[in-house]
Scaffold this motif. Sequence first.
Motif, short mmCIF file in Angstrom:
data_model
loop_
_atom_site.label_atom_id
_atom_site.label_comp_id
_atom_site.label_asym_id
_atom_site.label_seq_id
_atom_site.Cartn_x
_atom_site.Cartn_y
_atom_site.Cartn_z
N UNK A 55 -2.81 14.16 -2.98
CA UNK A 55 -2.66 15.22 -1.98
C UNK A 55 -1.24 15.16 -1.44
N UNK A 56 -0.62 16.32 -1.29
CA UNK A 56 0.73 16.40 -0.75
C UNK A 56 0.74 17.41 0.40
N UNK A 57 1.42 17.03 1.49
CA UNK A 57 1.45 17.89 2.67
C UNK A 57 2.78 18.63 2.79
N UNK A 69 17.54 18.54 4.10
CA UNK A 69 17.84 17.46 3.18
C UNK A 69 17.24 16.13 3.62
N UNK A 70 16.97 15.98 4.93
CA UNK A 70 16.44 14.72 5.45
C UNK A 70 14.92 14.69 5.45
N UNK A 71 14.27 15.73 4.97
CA UNK A 71 12.81 15.79 5.01
C UNK A 71 12.19 14.76 4.07
N UNK A 72 11.14 14.11 4.57
CA UNK A 72 10.36 13.19 3.75
C UNK A 72 8.96 13.77 3.60
N UNK A 93 0.77 -1.23 0.00
CA UNK A 93 0.00 0.00 0.00
C UNK A 93 0.80 1.28 0.00
N UNK A 94 2.10 1.20 -0.22
CA UNK A 94 2.89 2.43 -0.25
C UNK A 94 4.12 2.25 -1.13
N UNK A 95 4.75 3.37 -1.44
CA UNK A 95 6.03 3.37 -2.13
C UNK A 95 6.79 4.61 -1.69
N UNK A 96 8.10 4.57 -1.81
CA UNK A 96 8.93 5.74 -1.54
C UNK A 96 9.49 6.23 -2.87
N UNK A 97 9.23 7.49 -3.18
CA UNK A 97 9.69 8.06 -4.45
C UNK A 97 10.90 8.96 -4.23
N UNK A 127 25.17 12.43 -10.58
CA UNK A 127 25.78 12.73 -9.28
C UNK A 127 25.29 11.78 -8.18
N UNK A 128 24.13 11.16 -8.38
CA UNK A 128 23.56 10.31 -7.35
C UNK A 128 22.85 11.08 -6.26
N UNK A 129 22.74 12.40 -6.42
CA UNK A 129 22.11 13.23 -5.39
C UNK A 129 20.60 13.11 -5.45
N UNK A 130 19.97 13.01 -4.27
CA UNK A 130 18.52 12.95 -4.17
C UNK A 130 18.00 14.37 -3.91
N UNK A 131 17.11 14.85 -4.77
CA UNK A 131 16.55 16.19 -4.60
C UNK A 131 15.35 16.18 -3.67
N UNK A 132 14.60 15.09 -3.65
CA UNK A 132 13.35 15.06 -2.90
C UNK A 132 12.97 13.61 -2.59
N UNK A 133 12.43 13.40 -1.39
CA UNK A 133 11.95 12.08 -0.99
C UNK A 133 10.47 12.21 -0.65
N UNK A 134 9.65 11.39 -1.29
CA UNK A 134 8.21 11.46 -1.07
C UNK A 134 7.68 10.09 -0.69
N UNK A 135 6.98 10.01 0.44
CA UNK A 135 6.31 8.78 0.84
C UNK A 135 4.90 8.80 0.26
#
Length: 213
Positions: A147-149, A155-158, A45-49, A109-117
């Motif tokens: 919907x996004x909150x 940098x560690x924000x999900x 029921x979920x994924x991490x983007x 670069x392998x850099x992550x710009x954004x993490x979304x649950x």
Amino acid sequence: MTSSLANLTLEVADLAAAERFYSAFVPGLPVALRASQEATDGFRGFAVALTVAQPADVRRLVDAAVDAGATVLKPATKSFWGYGGVVRAPDGTIWKVASSEKKDTAPATGRIDRIVLLLGCADVAETRAYYTERGLTVAKSFGRKYVEFDAPEGADAVVLALYGRRALAKDLTVPVDGTGSHRLVLGGTGAAGGPATDPDGFVWEPAQARAAA
């Protein structure tokens, strides 16, 4: 106090194996791991983007995941929205890696710009109401589809997002059915801190200091 998602914990059957996988996939990823033997079957029921700058970064992360033992659910390829791919980690967690760009302009670069649950919901509007009543602030909304909150800075924000369960499963190319534990615990601040369980069965607990996976 503003409520938000502060911690993301994946529950895994083999903790040592999961630690090895995530160290190879995305070193320093701000996701905690916890041992669990709760039964789970099918779609959780979920994924991490993970959002990255360009296709080269998508391929780099997808290749790193596969080399570490992940299974490809959707090969990295160009789409109408950009470029992306989907993999399932050995612990069962599904990861989506995507970029809004369709062409490379620089080396990866392998850099992550954004993490979304991405939480799959039976009724996006109902789950949205549940979270807004607990103090989360809506940043983006597309009716009953997405919907996004708001998320804390850093940098560690999900980012927490809601997606229709069936639509999410289709996007990830997996069957929609699943039973048992989500194998996921969300740590919240403010009124979202829990302990609580949302309308789709996702468990919240008070945010804890945690080390990255």
